[in-house]
Write an enzyme that holds these catalytic residues in place. Structure first.
Site, PDB file in Angstrom:
ATOM      1  N   ARG A  11       0.834  -1.223   0.000  1.00  0.00           N
ATOM      2  CA  ARG A  11       0.000   0.000   0.000  1.00  0.00           C
ATOM      3  C   ARG A  11       0.863   1.267   0.000  1.00  0.00           C
ATOM      4  O   ARG A  11       0.525   2.262   0.638  1.00  0.00           O
ATOM      5  CB  ARG A  11      -0.938   0.038   1.209  1.00  0.00           C
ATOM      6  CG  ARG A  11      -2.004  -1.035   1.197  1.00  0.00           C
ATOM      7  CD  ARG A  11      -3.139  -0.709   0.222  1.00  0.00           C
ATOM      8  NE  ARG A  11      -4.221  -1.631   0.387  1.00  0.00           N
ATOM      9  CZ  ARG A  11      -4.341  -2.802  -0.273  1.00  0.00           C
ATOM     10  NH1 ARG A  11      -3.435  -3.158  -1.164  1.00  0.00           N
ATOM     11  NH2 ARG A  11      -5.357  -3.596  -0.052  1.00  0.00           N
ATOM     12  N   SER A  49     -10.930   0.663   4.608  1.00  0.00           N
ATOM     13  CA  SER A  49     -10.141   0.236   5.769  1.00  0.00           C
ATOM     14  C   SER A  49      -9.295   1.400   6.247  1.00  0.00           C
ATOM     15  O   SER A  49      -8.608   2.033   5.443  1.00  0.00           O
ATOM     16  CB  SER A  49      -9.217  -0.916   5.376  1.00  0.00           C
ATOM     17  OG  SER A  49      -9.999  -2.028   5.017  1.00  0.00           O
ATOM     18  N   GLU A  70      -3.960   3.765   6.445  1.00  0.00           N
ATOM     19  CA  GLU A  70      -3.937   3.583   4.987  1.00  0.00           C
ATOM     20  C   GLU A  70      -4.637   4.788   4.351  1.00  0.00           C
ATOM     21  O   GLU A  70      -4.287   5.251   3.283  1.00  0.00           O
ATOM     22  CB  GLU A  70      -4.685   2.293   4.640  1.00  0.00           C
ATOM     23  CG  GLU A  70      -4.744   1.992   3.163  1.00  0.00           C
ATOM     24  CD  GLU A  70      -5.346   0.608   2.899  1.00  0.00           C
ATOM     25  OE1 GLU A  70      -4.995  -0.341   3.612  1.00  0.00           O
ATOM     26  OE2 GLU A  70      -6.168   0.512   1.975  1.00  0.00           O
TER      27      GLU A  70
HETATM   28  C1  LIG Z   1     -16.259   1.115   0.835  1.00  0.00           C
HETATM   29  C2  LIG Z   1     -14.805   1.194   0.491  1.00  0.00           C
HETATM   30  C3  LIG Z   1     -14.120   0.023   0.199  1.00  0.00           C
HETATM   31  C4  LIG Z   1     -12.745   0.054  -0.152  1.00  0.00           C
HETATM   32  N1  LIG Z   1     -12.118  -1.105  -0.447  1.00  0.00           N
HETATM   33  C5  LIG Z   1     -10.800  -1.080  -0.769  1.00  0.00           C
HETATM   34  C6  LIG Z   1     -10.094  -2.298  -1.094  1.00  0.00           C
HETATM   35  O1  LIG Z   1     -10.661  -3.396  -1.087  1.00  0.00           O
HETATM   36  N2  LIG Z   1      -8.771  -2.196  -1.429  1.00  0.00           N
HETATM   37  C7  LIG Z   1      -8.115  -0.999  -1.461  1.00  0.00           C
HETATM   38  O2  LIG Z   1      -6.916  -0.988  -1.779  1.00  0.00           O
HETATM   39  N3  LIG Z   1      -8.763   0.157  -1.165  1.00  0.00           N
HETATM   40  C8  LIG Z   1     -10.069   0.146  -0.829  1.00  0.00           C
HETATM   41  N4  LIG Z   1     -10.722   1.321  -0.513  1.00  0.00           N
HETATM   42  C9  LIG Z   1      -9.973   2.579  -0.512  1.00  0.00           C
HETATM   43  C10 LIG Z   1     -10.121   3.378  -1.822  1.00  0.00           C
HETATM   44  O3  LIG Z   1     -11.207   2.922  -2.578  1.00  0.00           O
HETATM   45  C11 LIG Z   1      -8.877   3.274  -2.683  1.00  0.00           C
HETATM   46  O4  LIG Z   1      -7.758   3.677  -1.963  1.00  0.00           O
HETATM   47  C12 LIG Z   1      -8.990   4.130  -3.948  1.00  0.00           C
HETATM   48  O5  LIG Z   1      -8.035   3.653  -4.838  1.00  0.00           O
HETATM   49  C13 LIG Z   1      -8.788   5.628  -3.731  1.00  0.00           C
HETATM   50  O6  LIG Z   1      -9.036   6.319  -4.963  1.00  0.00           O
HETATM   51  P1  LIG Z   1      -9.701   7.773  -4.971  1.00  0.00           P
HETATM   52  O7  LIG Z   1      -9.780   8.220  -6.370  1.00  0.00           O
HETATM   53  O8  LIG Z   1     -10.990   7.756  -4.216  1.00  0.00           O
HETATM   54  O9  LIG Z   1      -8.614   8.612  -4.194  1.00  0.00           O
HETATM   55  P2  LIG Z   1      -8.855   9.828  -3.170  1.00  0.00           P
HETATM   56  O10 LIG Z   1      -9.493   9.281  -1.946  1.00  0.00           O
HETATM   57  O11 LIG Z   1      -9.499  10.945  -3.850  1.00  0.00           O
HETATM   58  O12 LIG Z   1      -7.351  10.186  -2.845  1.00  0.00           O
HETATM   59  C14 LIG Z   1      -6.529   9.269  -2.129  1.00  0.00           C
HETATM   60  C15 LIG Z   1      -5.078   9.686  -2.305  1.00  0.00           C
HETATM   61  O13 LIG Z   1      -4.711   9.493  -3.673  1.00  0.00           O
HETATM   62  C16 LIG Z   1      -4.118  10.676  -4.166  1.00  0.00           C
HETATM   63  N5  LIG Z   1      -4.446  10.766  -5.592  1.00  0.00           N
HETATM   64  C17 LIG Z   1      -5.661  10.607  -6.171  1.00  0.00           C
HETATM   65  N6  LIG Z   1      -5.550  10.777  -7.505  1.00  0.00           N
HETATM   66  C18 LIG Z   1      -4.247  11.050  -7.762  1.00  0.00           C
HETATM   67  C19 LIG Z   1      -3.501  11.334  -8.948  1.00  0.00           C
HETATM   68  N7  LIG Z   1      -4.071  11.368 -10.148  1.00  0.00           N
HETATM   69  N8  LIG Z   1      -2.181  11.587  -8.826  1.00  0.00           N
HETATM   70  C20 LIG Z   1      -1.568  11.554  -7.616  1.00  0.00           C
HETATM   71  N9  LIG Z   1      -2.219  11.294  -6.473  1.00  0.00           N
HETATM   72  C21 LIG Z   1      -3.543  11.044  -6.536  1.00  0.00           C
HETATM   73  C22 LIG Z   1      -4.711  11.810  -3.347  1.00  0.00           C
HETATM   74  O14 LIG Z   1      -3.851  12.929  -3.319  1.00  0.00           O
HETATM   75  C23 LIG Z   1      -4.842  11.159  -1.970  1.00  0.00           C
HETATM   76  O15 LIG Z   1      -3.629  11.275  -1.255  1.00  0.00           O
HETATM   77  C24 LIG Z   1     -12.086   1.296  -0.174  1.00  0.00           C
HETATM   78  C25 LIG Z   1     -12.784   2.482   0.117  1.00  0.00           C
HETATM   79  C26 LIG Z   1     -14.132   2.422   0.454  1.00  0.00           C
HETATM   80  C27 LIG Z   1     -14.853   3.696   0.760  1.00  0.00           C
END
Ligand SMILES: Cc1cc2nc3c(=O)[nH]c(=O)nc-3n(C[C@H](O)[C@H](O)[C@H](O)COP(=O)(O)OP(=O)(O)OC[C@H]3O[C@@H](n4cnc5c(N)ncnc54)[C@H](O)[C@@H]3O)c2cc1C
Length: 331
Positions: free
Chosen positions: A161, A213, A321
């Protein structure tokens, strides 16, 4: 350079799945790389800090909000090029997973149901049920604030991660090239995806306000022998507990070589614990839920409480995380 449409004092809660967070002093949505560069140039000229967000599914924003410019990445699209798949960073991860299943390509299908964007997944090295976003990455193209740079997978992955982007906060992922996903039977992938979705639905019932998580699981190979021996002994006792067997049968706590943070909290009785309107999910102890009207202060208090209990009992340090935005103090 295009003129960005910068808004002021925009509440961030509605841009997060947790539904918590004060205002961004400045806020802009960018639909193209050009808009992104325009927004960054604006921030630099103004002398304000900036961060990017996308799906907001991995964020805990402070009650005070963020003092600088929040740039929300919205450019998306998937295309095939010489057998590779090129995906823009703002594309919903689900769209990419659907695309691979539709084309009978293995390697991402068990990430079905993970919310957020592909860029966010790459940033956090997201994975689920054995598949990980990093596995078939060929190249990542990002903007470092000055120029566009392309790196390969080997330059990107730094640990569980973790990624090089977590250590270089101003590098913005623009697009990702995936290649080499093995061809397989589409129906098999569809069946697997349905099974994963059923399992996920137990953990995250729909409408749940959470950032996924909260703590990282702990890879066993990052522990010292002493820590590993101690924690394995405690886990073995737990797995023989009649209550555990009733709930989980003969399945092991340790999965894919990781000790799930949720199980450690669960063993210490964390499920259902609550501070204010923030509660630890009854089904999954690594999911901290906003029951409605919750705030970041209570979220942090509850998370610190269980981090400290795990440290006292197991000697293991749980790390978030979820990405913390706008906090003055370290977690
Ligand atoms: C119900 C639920 C279930 C989930 N299950 C999982 C799972 O099974 N496995 C898992 O790994 N995660 C899981 N997650 C966490 C989440 O879905 C992931 O981490 C997802 O990939 C985050 O993407 P986002 O676009 O929402 O990022 P955001 O939440 O918008 O941002 C997260 C981070 O990514 C950075 N970021 C976003 N886009 C960019 C970019 N283009 N360039 C540089 N940095 C960037 C942001 O600056 C921030 O620091 C879950 C979340 C929820 C709510």
């Amino acid at each position: 350079m295009s003129e960005p449409k910068i808004l002021e004092n925009v509440p961030l809660a509605k841009y997060t799945t947790l539904g918590i967070g004060g205002p961004a002093r400045y806020f802009v949505e960018v639909l193209s790389e050009k808009d992104l560069k325009g927004a960054i140039a604006w921030a630099r000229e103004k002398g304000v800090e900036y961060i990017v967000i996308a799906g907001g599914s991995n964020l805990l924003v402070s009650d005070e909000g963020y003092e600088g410019l929040v740039i929300r990445i919205k450019f998306s699209g998937i295309e095939q090029q010489d057998g590779a798949i090129i995906v823009k960073a703002g594309t919903h991860l689900q769209k990419l997973v659907d695309y691979t299943i539709e084309h009978g390509l293995d390697g991402l299908s068990t990430m079905v149901g993970v919310p957020g964007s592909v860029g966010g997944a790459v940033y956090g090295c997201a994975g689920a049920y054995g598949d990980n976003i990093r596995d078939y990455i060929k190249e990542i193209t990002y903007f470092d604030g000055e120029k566009v740079v392309t790196i390969t997978r080997d330059d990107y992955v730094t640990g569980y991660r973790d990624s090089i982007f977590k250590r270089n906060k101003n590098w913005i992922i623009l697009k990702i090239k995936f290649a080499g996903l093995p061809h397989t039977d589409k129906e098999g992938l569809e069946r697997e995806a349905v099974e994963v979705l059923e399992r996920r639905a137990q953990k995250y019932n729909s409408g749940l306000k959470s950032p996924g998580s909260f703590f990282k699981n702990i890879p066993e190979d990052e522990l010292s022998l002493g820590q590993l021996t101690k924690v394995r002994k405690l886990i073995a006792e737990w797995e023989h507990n009649p209550d555990y067997i009733k709930r989980f049968g003969n399945t092991s706590v340790v999965r894919f070589g990781k000790i799930p943070a949720g199980n450690l909290i669960d063993m210490l009785g964390g499920k259902g614990d609550q501070i204010g309107q923030i509660k630890i999910n009854e089904f999954h102890a690594n999911t901290f839920v906003n029951l409605g009207g919750g705030d970041a202060k209570d979220f942090i208090s509850l998370a610190r409480k269980w981090r400290d209990k795990v440290r006292e009992e197991f000697g293991l340090i749980l790390e978030p995380e979820v990405q913390l935005v706008g906090f003055k103090e370290d977690f």
